[in-house]
Scaffold this motif. Structure first.
Motif, PDB file in Angstrom:
ATOM      1  N   ILE A 202       0.713  -1.388   0.357  1.00  0.00           N
ATOM      2  CA  ILE A 202      -0.329   0.003   0.111  1.00  0.00           C
ATOM      3  C   ILE A 202       0.812   0.995  -0.454  1.00  0.00           C
ATOM      4  O   ILE A 202       0.855   2.417  -0.953  1.00  0.00           O
ATOM      5  N   ARG A 203       1.917   1.266   0.804  1.00  0.00           N
ATOM      6  CA  ARG A 203       2.436   2.148   0.881  1.00  0.00           C
ATOM      7  C   ARG A 203       3.459   2.361  -0.097  1.00  0.00           C
ATOM      8  O   ARG A 203       3.478   3.817  -1.482  1.00  0.00           O
ATOM      9  N   SER A 204       3.577   1.669  -1.025  1.00  0.00           N
ATOM     10  CA  SER A 204       4.607   2.000  -2.266  1.00  0.00           C
ATOM     11  C   SER A 204       3.382   2.123  -3.592  1.00  0.00           C
ATOM     12  O   SER A 204       3.571   3.251  -3.757  1.00  0.00           O
ATOM     13  N   GLU A 205       2.232   1.819  -3.584  1.00  0.00           N
ATOM     14  CA  GLU A 205       1.755   1.720  -4.355  1.00  0.00           C
ATOM     15  C   GLU A 205       0.820   3.086  -4.484  1.00  0.00           C
ATOM     16  O   GLU A 205       0.696   4.782  -5.277  1.00  0.00           O
ATOM     17  N   LEU A 206       0.211   4.003  -3.012  1.00  0.00           N
ATOM     18  CA  LEU A 206       0.286   5.386  -3.034  1.00  0.00           C
ATOM     19  C   LEU A 206       1.239   6.232  -3.211  1.00  0.00           C
ATOM     20  O   LEU A 206       0.993   7.412  -3.819  1.00  0.00           O
ATOM     21  N   ILE A 207       2.517   5.859  -2.576  1.00  0.00           N
ATOM     22  CA  ILE A 207       3.702   7.097  -2.553  1.00  0.00           C
ATOM     23  C   ILE A 207       3.783   6.778  -4.359  1.00  0.00           C
ATOM     24  O   ILE A 207       4.260   8.359  -5.091  1.00  0.00           O
ATOM     25  N   LYS A 208       4.016   6.360  -5.863  1.00  0.00           N
ATOM     26  CA  LYS A 208       3.604   6.792  -7.036  1.00  0.00           C
ATOM     27  C   LYS A 208       2.819   6.546  -7.310  1.00  0.00           C
ATOM     28  O   LYS A 208       3.069   7.866  -8.176  1.00  0.00           O
ATOM     29  N   ARG A 209       1.682   6.830  -6.917  1.00  0.00           N
ATOM     30  CA  ARG A 209       0.603   7.220  -7.262  1.00  0.00           C
ATOM     31  C   ARG A 209       1.110   9.189  -6.879  1.00  0.00           C
ATOM     32  O   ARG A 209       0.045   9.852  -8.129  1.00  0.00           O
ATOM     33  N   PHE A 210       1.460   8.949  -6.208  1.00  0.00           N
ATOM     34  CA  PHE A 210       1.663  10.606  -5.412  1.00  0.00           C
ATOM     35  C   PHE A 210       2.735  10.930  -6.433  1.00  0.00           C
ATOM     36  O   PHE A 210       2.143  12.459  -6.747  1.00  0.00           O
ATOM     37  N   ALA A 211       3.770  10.812  -7.085  1.00  0.00           N
ATOM     38  CA  ALA A 211       4.226  10.814  -7.400  1.00  0.00           C
ATOM     39  C   ALA A 211       3.443  11.468  -9.126  1.00  0.00           C
ATOM     40  O   ALA A 211       4.542  12.559  -9.543  1.00  0.00           O
ATOM     41  N   LEU A 212       2.730  10.729  -9.602  1.00  0.00           N
ATOM     42  CA  LEU A 212       1.951  11.003 -10.883  1.00  0.00           C
ATOM     43  C   LEU A 212       1.077  12.183 -10.886  1.00  0.00           C
ATOM     44  O   LEU A 212       1.201  12.706 -11.996  1.00  0.00           O
TER      45      LEU A 212
END
Length: 317
Positions: A202-212
């Motif tokens: 969950i952490r990696s997926e949300l942080i990845k989306r924040f970069a988007l």
């Protein structure tokens, strides 16, 4: 004659307080028989003490059955365990399971039960529950204790992941078109707690989306509140981006709301102090509460929050 159930009333407070007031309390008592039969008794508790004769075959009893009354309940350890067995066997209703957790949580805060007892009870009896009302109370309690009792953070996080991650595995992070509404609201209930409890996926997926989002690319609408919080949580270097978006007149009002909430989740002390100054200097009075509500859930603000709040109470309110 059968066994006698002794019922007593006193005012419930989290801190010690002597109060001799006697209340008129509508009691709904559910008696669970060894054979599986259930009996409901409704009566008024108008004295401090009352004795109720119950059948010898009674296995467990639940006060405030159905959770219709606005009062807390406590019970002896044997009955406490028997009610847990009923939960595990799927024989206790949604509102009664919710009430059991809510009352136990209150007793922990008061000091009559330990946090270890609360955690053990959840792991022993609620590991299979996917009832939304129950899950919402579990997440609320665990996140609250996670924030208030940092020395128990490891045990609380383990418990949260043990109880909530199986639900996450079933419904996933990304909303599906036409999915049941219950999946949607359940996801809203568990995603951020699981992020706080350290679920790497969950952490990696949300942080990845924040970069988007910072590149002005689109992400799933339902995930934006958590994506923004994750961006704040993951790096204090993102504070400048938050300020720029908040102060940009073209930022939609809905997005600003998420940005205000995200400000409450930065993690280092220097940044949290800067955010408290920023709230008063640059955020409209009617929107400050959105930041403050999130800040009160983030222990990183604790060392400076009370003095800041008390010194500015008139300005905030």
């Amino acid at each position: 004659t059968g066994p006698v159930l002794e019922i007593a009333q006193e005012r419930f407070t989290h801190l010690a307080h002597e109060d001799g007031q006697i209340w008129q309390i509508p009691i709904s008592l559910c008696l669970f028989d060894e054979s599986g039969e259930v009996e409901i008794r409704n009566f008024l508790l108008a004295e401090q003490f009352m004795s109720i004769e119950i059948p010898a075959s009674t296995k467990a009893w639940k006060l405030n059955a159905g959770r219709y009354g606005v009062y807390r309940c406590s019970t002896d350890e044997d009955n406490f365990r028997e009610l847990g067995v009923l939960v595990r066997e799927g024989l206790l209703g949604s509102r009664d399971m919710y009430g059991l957790i809510s009352d136990l949580r209150a007793l922990v805060i008061k000091g009559e039960k330990t946090l270890d007892c609360f955690i053990d009870y959840l792991l022993s009896y609620f590991s299979v529950s996917e009832d939304y009302l129950v899950v919402s109370e579990i997440t609320s309690a665990l996140v609250g204790f996670f924030r208030l009792v940092p020395e128990k953070a490891t045990e609380i996080a383990f418990t949260g992941k043990k109880l909530l991650f199986p639900i996450y595995e079933k419904i996933g992070l990304v909303p599906l078109e036409g999915e049941p509404y219950l999946d949607t609201i359940m996801r809203d209930e568990i995603v951020w707690p699981l992020f706080l409890f350290g679920v790497d996926d969950i952490r990696s997926e949300l942080i990845k989306r924040f970069a988007l989002v910072t590149d002005d690319k689109s992400v799933e609408t339902d995930l934006i509140p958590y994506v923004i919080k994750a961006g704040a949580y993951s790096s204090s270097g993102n504070l400048g981006w938050f300020k720029n978006r908040i102060e940009n007149g073209d930022t939609p009002a809905e997005m600003k709301k998420y940005l205000y909430q995200g400000l409450g989740w930065f993690q280092d002390r220097e940044t949290t102090a800067a955010i408290l100054d920023y709230i008063m200097a640059s955020i409209e009075p009617q929107n400050r509460i959105q930041v403050i509500r999130e800040i009160t859930s983030n222990s990183e603000f604790d060392p400076i929050l009370w003095n800041w709040f008390s010194n500015r109470f008139s300005d905030i309110s």
